[in-house]
Design an enzyme around this catalytic site. Structure first.
Site, mmCIF file in Angstrom:
data_model
loop_
_atom_site.group_PDB
_atom_site.id
_atom_site.type_symbol
_atom_site.label_atom_id
_atom_site.label_comp_id
_atom_site.label_asym_id
_atom_site.label_seq_id
_atom_site.Cartn_x
_atom_site.Cartn_y
_atom_site.Cartn_z
ATOM 1 N N GLN A 78 42.929 48.941 36.642
ATOM 2 C CA GLN A 78 42.916 48.018 37.778
ATOM 3 C C GLN A 78 44.047 46.999 37.635
ATOM 4 O O GLN A 78 43.875 45.935 37.048
ATOM 5 C CB GLN A 78 41.565 47.313 37.886
ATOM 6 C CG GLN A 78 41.446 46.532 39.181
ATOM 7 C CD GLN A 78 40.064 45.990 39.408
ATOM 8 O OE1 GLN A 78 39.128 46.257 38.670
ATOM 9 N NE2 GLN A 78 39.923 45.209 40.448
ATOM 10 N N PHE A 79 45.195 47.335 38.219
ATOM 11 C CA PHE A 79 46.354 46.452 38.111
ATOM 12 C C PHE A 79 46.132 45.119 38.805
ATOM 13 O O PHE A 79 46.765 44.122 38.476
ATOM 14 C CB PHE A 79 47.622 47.135 38.658
ATOM 15 C CG PHE A 79 47.702 47.213 40.142
ATOM 16 C CD1 PHE A 79 48.357 46.233 40.868
ATOM 17 C CD2 PHE A 79 47.131 48.275 40.832
ATOM 18 C CE1 PHE A 79 48.439 46.293 42.249
ATOM 19 C CE2 PHE A 79 47.205 48.351 42.206
ATOM 20 C CZ PHE A 79 47.857 47.365 42.919
ATOM 21 N N THR A 80 45.195 45.047 39.743
ATOM 22 C CA THR A 80 44.967 43.797 40.472
ATOM 23 C C THR A 80 44.402 42.690 39.585
ATOM 24 O O THR A 80 44.418 41.526 39.983
ATOM 25 C CB THR A 80 44.048 44.016 41.695
ATOM 26 O OG1 THR A 80 42.803 44.557 41.253
ATOM 27 C CG2 THR A 80 44.699 44.959 42.706
#
Length: 148
Positions: A78-80
């Site tokens: 999850q890059f967010t």
């Protein structure tokens, strides 16, 4: 690296209407890889997560780690998690590692968990995923290698 640990009674990942991963009791891990993160960062997180005592004993105290309760892991990239929200209202993700760099470290991290004897299922890196979970407690803990 940044990891959000959610203690769950169950969790699953769906991609294009297909369930690709599903676990019972254990951890749902949301994993963000930042530019410049290293295998040493991943090793630190693997050791912390494998030994994290957040499952209740017979007296209701958080005293057991995931292995002691035969728990499973569902790891989701999850890059967010690396969103920078300092300016304006639209998050910036410039600190997130590029996909080829992030994939390597994410895979290394998951293999490290397996090396600790944990059963690890994964989401699909880079896919549009629907993640479902039943948070137990609720217990949610954030680990960030910048704050070791």
């Amino acid at each position: 690296m940044k990891v959000v640990i959610q203690k769950v009674t169950s969790a699953s990942v769906v991609v294009e209407e297909q369930t690709i991963a599903k676990i019972g009791q254990g951890f749902l891990l949301l994993v963000g890889v930042k530019t410049g993160d290293t295998q040493a960062d991943a090793d630190y997180l693997v050791n912390k997560i494998a030994k994290m005592r957040i499952f209740e004993d017979a007296e209701g105290k958080m005293n057991h780690d995931i292995s002691e309760v035969s728990g499973e892991v569902l790891s989701v990239s999850q890059f967010t998690l690396l969103a920078n929200t300092k300016k304006g209202n639209r998050p910036s993700f410039v600190d997130a590692a590029r996909p080829n760099e992030a994939t390597k470290l994410y895979d290394y991290f998951n293999e490290g968990l397996r090396g600790q004897g944990l059963e690890v299922s994964e989401g699909q890196f880079g896919a549009d995923m629907s993640v479902s979970l039943v948070n137990d407690g609720p217990t949610t803990i954030i680990l960030d290698t910048e704050n070791k």
